[in-house]
Structure formats: structure tokens, C-alpha cells
Scaffold this motif. Structure first.
Motif, short mmCIF file in Angstrom:
data_model
loop_
_atom_site.label_atom_id
_atom_site.label_comp_id
_atom_site.label_asym_id
_atom_site.label_seq_id
_atom_site.Cartn_x
_atom_site.Cartn_y
_atom_site.Cartn_z
N PHE A 130 3.68 -4.39 -0.10
CA PHE A 130 2.79 -3.25 0.06
C PHE A 130 1.76 -3.13 -1.07
O PHE A 130 0.60 -2.80 -0.81
N PRO A 131 2.13 -3.38 -2.34
CA PRO A 131 1.09 -3.37 -3.38
C PRO A 131 -0.01 -4.39 -3.13
O PRO A 131 -1.19 -4.13 -3.42
N THR A 132 0.36 -5.54 -2.58
CA THR A 132 -0.63 -6.57 -2.28
C THR A 132 -1.64 -6.08 -1.25
O THR A 132 -2.86 -6.22 -1.43
N LYS B 176 13.04 -3.07 -1.80
CA LYS B 176 12.52 -3.40 -3.14
C LYS B 176 11.32 -4.34 -3.03
O LYS B 176 10.28 -4.12 -3.68
N LYS B 177 11.46 -5.37 -2.21
CA LYS B 177 10.36 -6.33 -2.05
C LYS B 177 9.15 -5.68 -1.38
O LYS B 177 8.00 -5.97 -1.73
N ALA B 178 9.40 -4.81 -0.39
CA ALA B 178 8.30 -4.13 0.28
C ALA B 178 7.49 -3.30 -0.71
O ALA B 178 6.25 -3.31 -0.69
N LYS B 179 8.21 -2.60 -1.60
CA LYS B 179 7.55 -1.68 -2.53
C LYS B 179 6.93 -2.38 -3.73
O LYS B 179 5.98 -1.85 -4.33
N THR B 180 7.45 -3.54 -4.10
CA THR B 180 6.96 -4.20 -5.32
C THR B 180 6.13 -5.46 -5.06
O THR B 180 5.39 -5.89 -5.94
N ASP C 146 13.09 3.44 5.62
CA ASP C 146 12.77 4.41 4.58
C ASP C 146 11.47 5.11 4.96
O ASP C 146 10.39 4.62 4.66
N ALA C 147 11.59 6.27 5.62
CA ALA C 147 10.43 6.94 6.20
C ALA C 147 9.29 7.21 5.22
O ALA C 147 8.12 7.02 5.57
N PRO C 148 9.57 7.65 3.98
CA PRO C 148 8.45 7.96 3.07
C PRO C 148 7.96 6.78 2.24
O PRO C 148 7.35 6.95 1.18
N VAL C 149 8.20 5.55 2.69
CA VAL C 149 7.91 4.36 1.89
C VAL C 149 6.43 4.25 1.50
O VAL C 149 6.10 3.66 0.47
N LEU C 150 5.54 4.84 2.28
CA LEU C 150 4.11 4.72 1.98
C LEU C 150 3.60 5.81 1.05
O LEU C 150 2.40 5.88 0.79
N SER C 151 4.49 6.64 0.52
CA SER C 151 4.04 7.76 -0.30
C SER C 151 3.26 7.32 -1.53
O SER C 151 2.40 8.07 -2.02
#
Length: 222
Positions: free
Chosen positions: A133-135, A126-130, A171-176
Motif C-alpha cells: 500500500f505505501p508503494t 504487515k506486508k500490505a501496510k509496509t 482489516d476494515a480500517p487498513v486504508l486509514s
């Protein structure tokens, strides 16, 4: 000929892995001495090698260096991966501190009981995606360059790639949803020294397994 840097740590990732990444990216060969027993650890302490009683420990340039951040900063500066001035260095510091926070969360989760581990992994994703990575997606978008700082390969790029690959293991597709980070990953992975480190048989360590966790707990007595 100068001696190769020597790394003292467990046979696994932990806090030493970013040091391995940085040396490998700089094209520097290094040796490793794995700590596998409490007695080995206590001998390093008795010999005065561990300033605060902690590893990682890196022997380089006639010094015995401890404290992860200090080691990384020294290596980045030594191998010209730390920007051209103070303004670039402070940006590199901000970015590497951020990615280190994310990686430490992943590393610590490996030592949790199964139920807590899964909960921690979910929170990490959750933190990676919100948050993280957005940063970095925004940083790449705003300056439109190939690298994070000064349009030159630096410690910040190395550590961000390391963090991305660690999250992808969960989570393999995390960069989608992050096309610029996806392109960044491909670009940095193809730098020759990085590409070599990513190949099978390098000194890059696999994700922690139960044996690694048990050795660390036994040696550090926790």
C-alpha cells in the motif's frame, strides 16, 4: 453475435476471480461452469482442454485459454485496458504482478490450519501496510492522476481495487493511513461497470469458506 466467454473453475474466488473482475469491468457478460467433482476435472484433462493440467480455463474467441497471467493479458488487450504503448504496458504488468502476489498470499492462507492461517493473515497485513500500500500511495502521489497508468482506466486499477477489498475483509480500517488509496477506492468503485459488479447478486464470489476449501482439495487431490 459472438458467444459469451465461458469460465471453468470452482464456485469461488481463487485464481479465476481477477478474470471475473476484468471481464465485469470491461462490461462483458460471461458464463460459468463450476468444477465440483474430480470426474469433471479429469474430463477436462482428457478432452485436452487443460494445457498444463491446471485451471482456470477460459473459452473465448474459439480458444481454450489456460494460465491466469496469459488470460488476463489477453483480456486486458482485447478490451483496451492495457495501456497505449509498451511503456504503459510494462508499468501495468509491474503493478498487476505486485497486487497478484498479495492476493495469492491471501487466497493460499484459506487452505492453512487455523493457527497457521491467523499467523499468515498477520504477516499479510504487515506486508500490505509496509510494502504494497505505501508503494501505490506513492505512485498516486507522484503523478497526481486519477488512475495508475496514463491517466486512463486500466487493468492495473481493476486489480488494485480487488486487492484493496480483499485486504479490507481482513482489516476494515487498513486504508486509514493511505488517504490517496482511500480516494482511489471510492473513485474506481463508482465506475458503472465496477459498481454493478460490487452489487449483491453479481458473479463476484465471496471469501472462501470451508465448503469451497474442501471441494478444491477433493478435486485437486491435495
Amino acid at each position: 453475435m459472438a458467444a459469451k466467454p465461458k469460465l471453468y473453475y470452482f464456485n469461488g474466488r481463487g485464481r479465476m476471480e481477477s478474470i471475473r473482475w476484468l471481464l465485469a469491468a470491461a462490461g462483458v457478460e460471461f458464463e460459468e461452469e463450476f468444477i465440483e467433482t474430480r470426474e469433471h476435472y479429469e474430463k477436462l484433462q482428457k478432452d485436452g482442454c487443460l494445457l498444463f493440467g491446471q485451471v482456470p480455463l477460459v473459452e473465448i474467441d474459439g480458444m481454450m485459454l489456460t494460465q491466469t497471467r496469459a488470460i488476463l493479458s489477453y483480456l486486458a488487450a482485447k478490451y483496451n485496458l492495457y495501456g497505449k504503448d509498451l511503456k504503459e504496458r510494462v508499468r501495468i504488468d509491474m503493478y498487476t504482478d505486485g497486487t497478484l502476489d498479495l492476493m495469492i498470499m491471501i487466497a493460499r492462507a484459506a487452505f492453512q490450519p487455523p493457527k497457521e492461517k491467523e499467523e499468515n493473515y498477520a504477516e499479510i497485513m504487515k506486508k500490505a501496510k509496509t510494502r504494497y500500500f505505501p508503494t501505490f500511495e506513492k505512485i498516486l502521489k507522484d503523478h497526481g492522476e486519477d488512475f495508475l497508468v496514463g491517466n486512463k482506466f486500466s487493468w492495473a486499477d481493476i486489480q488494485l481495487l480487488e486487492a484493496i477489498l480483499m485486504v479490507e475483509e481482513l482489516d476494515a480500517p487498513v486504508l486509514s493511513d493511505f488517504p490517496l488509496l482511500k480516494a482511489f477506492k471510492t473513485r474506481i468503485s463508482n465506475i458503472p461497470t465496477i459498481k454493478k459488479f460490487l452489487q449483491h447478486g453479481s458473479q463476484r464470489k465471496p471469501p472462501p469458506d470451508s465448503h469451497y476449501v474442501e471441494v478444491v482439495k477433493t478435486v485437486l487431490q491435495f
